[in-house]
Design a protein around this motif. Structure first.
Motif, PDB file in Angstrom:
ATOM      1  N   LEU A   1       6.233   9.098  -5.990  1.00 23.22           N
ATOM      2  CA  LEU A   1       6.436   8.073  -4.975  1.00 23.22           C
ATOM      3  C   LEU A   1       7.907   8.031  -4.565  1.00 23.22           C
ATOM      4  O   LEU A   1       8.795   8.171  -5.417  1.00 23.22           O
ATOM      5  N   ALA A   2       8.158   7.830  -3.284  1.00 27.07           N
ATOM      6  CA  ALA A   2       9.527   7.713  -2.783  1.00 27.07           C
ATOM      7  C   ALA A   2       9.531   6.828  -1.542  1.00 27.07           C
ATOM      8  O   ALA A   2       8.564   6.825  -0.771  1.00 27.07           O
ATOM      9  N   PRO A   3      10.612   6.068  -1.326  1.00 28.14           N
ATOM     10  CA  PRO A   3      10.665   5.169  -0.168  1.00 28.14           C
ATOM     11  C   PRO A   3      11.220   5.855   1.076  1.00 28.14           C
ATOM     12  O   PRO A   3      12.020   6.781   0.981  1.00 28.14           O
TER      13      PRO A   3
ATOM     14  N   GLN B   1       0.830  -1.203   0.000  1.00 23.62           N
ATOM     15  CA  GLN B   1       0.000   0.000   0.000  1.00 23.62           C
ATOM     16  C   GLN B   1       0.867   1.256   0.000  1.00 23.62           C
ATOM     17  O   GLN B   1       1.842   1.344   0.760  1.00 23.62           O
ATOM     18  N   ASN B   2       0.485   2.220  -0.839  1.00 24.57           N
ATOM     19  CA  ASN B   2       1.145   3.519  -0.817  1.00 24.57           C
ATOM     20  C   ASN B   2       0.588   4.347   0.334  1.00 24.57           C
ATOM     21  O   ASN B   2      -0.602   4.262   0.664  1.00 24.57           O
ATOM     22  N   ILE B   3       1.446   5.168   0.932  1.00 25.47           N
ATOM     23  CA  ILE B   3       1.056   5.997   2.073  1.00 25.47           C
ATOM     24  C   ILE B   3       1.096   7.458   1.646  1.00 25.47           C
ATOM     25  O   ILE B   3       2.113   7.933   1.133  1.00 25.47           O
ATOM     26  N   GLU B   4      -0.021   8.176   1.853  1.00 23.99           N
ATOM     27  CA  GLU B   4      -0.046   9.608   1.569  1.00 23.99           C
ATOM     28  C   GLU B   4       0.774  10.320   2.643  1.00 23.99           C
ATOM     29  O   GLU B   4       0.409  10.315   3.822  1.00 23.99           O
ATOM     30  N   ALA B   5       1.882  10.912   2.256  1.00 27.07           N
ATOM     31  CA  ALA B   5       2.854  11.448   3.212  1.00 27.07           C
ATOM     32  C   ALA B   5       2.271  12.621   3.999  1.00 27.07           C
ATOM     33  O   ALA B   5       1.809  13.616   3.426  1.00 27.07           O
ATOM     34  N   LYS B   6       2.302  12.512   5.339  1.00 22.97           N
ATOM     35  CA  LYS B   6       1.879  13.573   6.245  1.00 22.97           C
ATOM     36  C   LYS B   6       2.919  13.674   7.351  1.00 22.97           C
ATOM     37  O   LYS B   6       3.008  12.794   8.205  1.00 22.97           O
TER      38      LYS B   6
ATOM     39  N   PHE C   1       4.463  11.786  -2.122  1.00 20.21           N
ATOM     40  CA  PHE C   1       4.753  13.159  -1.716  1.00 20.21           C
ATOM     41  C   PHE C   1       4.183  14.143  -2.729  1.00 20.21           C
ATOM     42  O   PHE C   1       4.168  13.875  -3.942  1.00 20.21           O
ATOM     43  N   ASP C   2       3.723  15.284  -2.218  1.00 16.97           N
ATOM     44  CA  ASP C   2       3.295  16.360  -3.102  1.00 16.97           C
ATOM     45  C   ASP C   2       4.500  16.903  -3.856  1.00 16.97           C
ATOM     46  O   ASP C   2       5.634  16.875  -3.372  1.00 16.97           O
ATOM     47  N   GLY C   3       4.246  17.411  -5.064  1.00 17.52           N
ATOM     48  CA  GLY C   3       5.325  17.949  -5.878  1.00 17.52           C
ATOM     49  C   GLY C   3       5.685  19.374  -5.510  1.00 17.52           C
ATOM     50  O   GLY C   3       5.192  19.949  -4.535  1.00 17.52           O
ATOM     51  N   HIS C   4       6.565  19.953  -6.313  1.00 13.90           N
ATOM     52  CA  HIS C   4       7.041  21.318  -6.089  1.00 13.90           C
ATOM     53  C   HIS C   4       5.993  22.331  -6.561  1.00 13.90           C
ATOM     54  O   HIS C   4       5.267  22.098  -7.515  1.00 13.90           O
ATOM     55  N   ARG C   5       5.985  23.470  -5.916  1.00 17.15           N
ATOM     56  CA  ARG C   5       5.280  24.662  -6.394  1.00 17.15           C
ATOM     57  C   ARG C   5       6.171  25.846  -6.033  1.00 17.15           C
ATOM     58  O   ARG C   5       5.825  26.686  -5.225  1.00 17.15           O
ATOM     59  N   LYS C   6       7.332  25.920  -6.654  1.00 21.55           N
ATOM     60  CA  LYS C   6       8.349  26.882  -6.211  1.00 21.55           C
ATOM     61  C   LYS C   6       8.577  27.949  -7.266  1.00 21.55           C
ATOM     62  O   LYS C   6       8.921  27.653  -8.414  1.00 21.55           O
ATOM     63  N   GLY C   7       8.385  29.197  -6.866  1.00 19.08           N
ATOM     64  CA  GLY C   7       8.645  30.329  -7.740  1.00 19.08           C
ATOM     65  C   GLY C   7       9.636  31.283  -7.108  1.00 19.08           C
ATOM     66  O   GLY C   7       9.563  31.551  -5.898  1.00 19.08           O
ATOM     67  N   ASP C   8      10.579  31.791  -7.892  1.00 18.40           N
ATOM     68  CA  ASP C   8      11.594  32.731  -7.409  1.00 18.40           C
ATOM     69  C   ASP C   8      11.531  34.010  -8.234  1.00 18.40           C
ATOM     70  O   ASP C   8      11.427  33.966  -9.466  1.00 18.40           O
ATOM     71  N   LEU C   9      11.618  35.150  -7.552  1.00 18.69           N
ATOM     72  CA  LEU C   9      11.581  36.454  -8.212  1.00 18.69           C
ATOM     73  C   LEU C   9      12.874  37.190  -7.916  1.00 18.69           C
ATOM     74  O   LEU C   9      13.273  37.326  -6.757  1.00 18.69           O
ATOM     75  N   THR C  10      13.539  37.668  -8.984  1.00 18.14           N
ATOM     76  CA  THR C  10      14.820  38.366  -8.847  1.00 18.14           C
ATOM     77  C   THR C  10      14.757  39.712  -9.550  1.00 18.14           C
ATOM     78  O   THR C  10      14.239  39.818 -10.667  1.00 18.14           O
ATOM     79  N   ALA C  11      15.292  40.719  -8.892  1.00 20.97           N
ATOM     80  CA  ALA C  11      15.431  42.053  -9.492  1.00 20.97           C
ATOM     81  C   ALA C  11      16.899  42.440  -9.473  1.00 20.97           C
ATOM     82  O   ALA C  11      17.627  42.129  -8.519  1.00 20.97           O
ATOM     83  N   ARG C  12      17.305  43.143 -10.514  1.00 24.47           N
ATOM     84  CA  ARG C  12      18.714  43.543 -10.637  1.00 24.47           C
ATOM     85  C   ARG C  12      18.776  44.940 -11.246  1.00 24.47           C
ATOM     86  O   ARG C  12      18.162  45.211 -12.288  1.00 24.47           O
ATOM     87  N   TYR C  13      19.516  45.823 -10.601  1.00 21.01           N
ATOM     88  CA  TYR C  13      19.671  47.189 -11.095  1.00 21.01           C
ATOM     89  C   TYR C  13      21.156  47.498 -11.228  1.00 21.01           C
ATOM     90  O   TYR C  13      21.941  47.277 -10.296  1.00 21.01           O
ATOM     91  N   GLU C  14      21.557  47.999 -12.397  1.00 23.19           N
ATOM     92  CA  GLU C  14      22.942  48.358 -12.657  1.00 23.19           C
ATOM     93  C   GLU C  14      23.023  49.851 -12.965  1.00 23.19           C
ATOM     94  O   GLU C  14      22.295  50.350 -13.830  1.00 23.19           O
TER      95      GLU C  14
END
Length: 769
Positions: free
Chosen positions: A696-698, A326-331, A712-725
């Motif tokens: 799935l992961a062991p 059986q697979n286990i929903e990771a909590k 395991f739930d997957g990624h939902r990762k967002g990164d915001l970068t600002a650069r001023y020269e």
């Protein structure tokens, strides 16, 4: 006139070209919307070569140019140029890549699936490490278990960590003392201090790059020196106790004969994810280019890393567990506990890579290239009795892994009107050392093994119909020789075995493409086989068990190599005057023979393996599709997006008895986005997003000494970068302010049960000159 490149065009070249009596060619060089000042460019034909340097406005002039066909060369960019009866015509300036064929080739002529991440994109995204930079590559799933400095893995096209080869400037980088003999232990230590670009071949590359290139190849290419004093210095601070200082400096003569570039970075996380996950890393990268004669060039390169990280205990199961099927929903905190702090578990790692390369033009159509790389790796793990889960008995245990690889390669490139033939030879010697040290000294041991190989390879690239039709074929044969291993006197489990060298490997590769100029469409196919030679650890791995108070073997000296077959085919479509490129690729890889690990393994001769060991088994199948779109609406706006579907299965379950055939650690769906907006010449904004489906992961249970499979739930990762020269001193100096907000949506997720950081920020100041 304004010229736009074709497929994957990065540069825009604004050129006003005219000829007087067929003797003068001039123009203005403009790359990525910026004028190229005081830099050498070349005009090359089969018979002769012209050199000049752009002025402060980017203008250049070649005098006394004869009628003929030429390549206009600047850095890694090429444009075709023809002078005939005083008339000059030029094609778009387009980038070239090396990783697809092992030799320089324009992107438009590549019949394989290639991605390129340029240094400017890395700056726009404010990336620190190679592992982070690769997360947006289609078909690549990258994890880092526990944050900066911890184990990083790359799974390309649904395959395993060890199926992607890592190169530094075209030469394999791998740790011979690693479990699978690949670069995995040091992926997290590759800093982006002095990188020009990262080229990625998606698909089999063993016929060019040898072992571990079953699923893909990543080539870390160091930056080349430029004429005139140049460099940068940055400092950065942020969440998790981040302190980072990086910089480089370079200079070169105006005639291009000599140049140097060296960079250093120091990255420290004083706190890490749980407040006690301190880690630090120091990188040094340097390069010297010397061109003593017009047809001779010599390059020397160094890459060193010194890292420390405090490790946590591995995730563990919690509560009453269901049946193994059986697979286990990771909590977290309910049915599993994430990685816990381990106050006396440390890792120290170092590597040193030194290269020297020679290029000699023997004739206009014959070039000789030779290179040598010396690579030394060292890892030391210390673990005491504190911490959760299974811990050493009887005090601190130390494991030391030392490796060396010496690689000598030579090849000839022979060019005719429509043919590029490459043939060569490579010698490689690897040394493996493992030492175990216990506090009582009762379990001390060592293992030393040496192995060498001789390789012959050939590759032919053919172009027809003005290079619209491309064929590429390659073949590689590698012969191995195993020296007699040495073991500690009292613990020599393999002494009574008759040891043999790994069998000779034969790999081939073939690809074809056709480009329809009228519609901007390219179709391509690629097929090849791959292999991975058993690592010296898999063959001779041993350890001292504090549980049984005994010296134990887990390797099998008679292991056979891993073998695979791979195919991919796709279509690339350029639209809107080459401003938008759409790509679709289908891939299929079959792992024919693999090496697995079982908790119960048969004896090898008279050597028992009570805690399991490595054995040969059948592999699985990974197939799927990659879709991507690359839009460069102007020099100011660019968007790259990709979607990958992966279906990866095993012939037998990776957790015995579970009946689960899906490959563990692989998400079916992945979406990436990189969007950059430049506002004027000073401000840039970048947003990159990674979204994956569940997987799935062991997790190994320390209470029942067995694994269970979690979802395991997957990624939902967002990164915001600002650069001023801000430019100063007639734009010769630029002051820089930059900042990044990571995990902007504050998404909580776990990587194989290891925690990840929530929303955090970092900000930096710098100067470029």
């Amino acid at each position: 006139m304004k010229l736009f490149g074709s497929l994957f065009l990065l540069c825009f070249l604004t050129v006003g070209i005219f000829a007087q009596d067929g003797s003068k060619v001039s123009g203005k060089l403009d790359v990525d919307g910026r004028i190229v000042r005081s830099q050498q460019i070349r005009l090359v034909s089969a018979e002769q070569e012209y050199k000049t340097t752009t002025d402060e406005s980017g203008n250049y002039t070649f005098e006394g140019v004869s009628d003929g066909n030429y390549l206009l060369v600047y850095g890694d960019k090429r444009a075709s140029l023809t002078v005939k009866n005083g008339e000059v015509t030029i094609s778009p300036l387009a980038e070239v890549v090396v990783v697809a064929t092992g030799t320089t080739l324009p992107v438009s002529e590549v019949s394989k699936t290639v991605s390129v991440i340029h240094s400017r994109e890395l700056r726009d995204r404010n990336e620190i490490s190679l592992a982070d930079a690769l997360k947006t590559v289609p078909g690549f799933q990258v994890q880092q278990l526990g944050g900066f400095g911890r184990t990083a893995t790359i799974k390309s096209r649904g395959l395993r960590n060890q199926d992607t080869a890592i190169l530094i400037d075209g030469i394999r980088f791998r740790d011979p003392s690693a479990i699978t003999g690949d670069a995995s232990p040091f992926l997290s230590d590759f800093g982006l201090t002095n990188v020009d670009r990262v080229e990625v071949l998606r698909g089999s590359g063993s016929s060019i790059y040898g072992t571990n290139a079953i699923g893909g190849v990543v080539d870390f290419q160091t930056a080349t020196p430029k004429s005139g004093l140049n460099g940068f210095l940055h400092s950065e601070y942020g969440g998790l106790g981040l302190k980072r200082v990086s910089g480089n400096i370079g200079d070169g003569t105006s005639n291009g004969k000599f140049g140097f570039l060296m960079g250093v970075s120091r990255t420290v996380f004083n706190e890490g994810i749980d407040g006690e996950d301190d880690a630090h890393n120091t990188n040094f990268q340097g390069r010297i280019d010397y061109n003593p004669f017009s047809k001779t060039s010599i390059s020397g390169r160094l890459f060193m890393s010194d890292a420390f990280v405090r490790l946590n205990s591995s995730p563990d199961t919690l509560g009453i567990l269901p049946g193994i099927t059986q697979n286990i929903e990771a909590k977290n905190g309910v049915n599993f506990s994430s990685d816990a702090n381990d106050p006396d578990n440390y890792q120290y790692s170092k590597f040193f890579s030194g290269q020297i390369a020679l290029t000699q033009i023997l004739r206009p159509n014959l070039v000789f290239r030779a290179s040598y790389q010396g690579l030394k790796t060292s890892r030391e793990n210390e673990n005491g009795g504190l911490g959760s889960g299974f811990q050493p008995f009887g005090g601190t245990e130390t494991s030391v892994f030392d490796g060396q690889i010496h690689t000598l390669s030579s090849k000839f490139d022979w060019t005719t009107s429509n043919n590029l033939l490459t043939f060569g030879y490579e010698f490689e010697q690897e040394k493996y050392g493992n030492e175990g040290i216990t506090q009582s000294a009762t379990g001390n041991f060592f293992t030393n093994v040496n192995q060498s190989s001789n390789t012959f390879f050939v590759q032919d690239l053919l172009g027809f119909f003005e290079d619209r039709l491309q064929f590429a074929g390659g073949f590689r044969v590698q012969f191995f020789a195993l020296d007699s291993p040495r073991f500690s006197v009292d613990n020599a489990p393999y002494n009574n075995l008759s040891l043999e060298s790994p069998p000779t490997s034969y790999t081939f590769d073939g690809s074809a493409s056709y480009y329809f100029r009228s519609s901007g469409t390219k179709i391509r196919v690629h097929a090849g086989n791959g292999y991975r030679v058993p690592s010296l650890y898999e063959r001779f791995g041993t350890f001292y068990s504090s549980f049984s108070q005994d010296f134990t073997a887990i390797g099998d000296p008679k292991l056979q190599p891993e073998k695979s077959m791979a195919f991919d085919g796709g279509i690339d479509q350029s639209i809107a005057n080459n401003k938008v490129t759409l790509s679709a690729t289908y891939f299929y890889t079959k792992l024919i023979d693999t090496i697995g690990y079982a908790n119960s393994a048969p004896a090898v001769g008279s050597t028992t393996r009570p805690f399991g060991g490595y054995f040969n088994t059948k592999g699985g199948i990974a197939r799927g599709a990659e879709f991507s779109g690359d839009a460069k609406f102007s020099n100011a706006t660019s968007i790259f997006a990709s979607y990958t579907y992966t279906n990866s299965d095993q012939r037998s379950s990776q957790v015995a008895g579970s009946g689960i055939l899906r490959t563990l650690g692989i998400a079916d769906h992945q979406f990436t986005l990189v969007a950059t907006q430049r506002i004027g010449e000073r401000l840039s904004l970048n947003f990159d997003l990674l979204v994956t489906s569940s997987y799935l992961a062991p997790i190994f249970s320390n209470s029942i000494f067995s694994s269970r499979i979690y979802r395991f739930d997957g990624h939902r990762k967002g990164d915001l970068t600002a650069r001023y020269e801000h430019p100063a001193f007639d734009e010769k100096v630029r002051f820089v302010v930059f900042g990044t907000l990571e995990n902007i949506f504050d998404n909580e997720y776990f990587e194989n049960g290891f925690r990840t950081a929530g929303r955090k920020g970092r900000i930096g100041l710098g100067v470029r000159f």
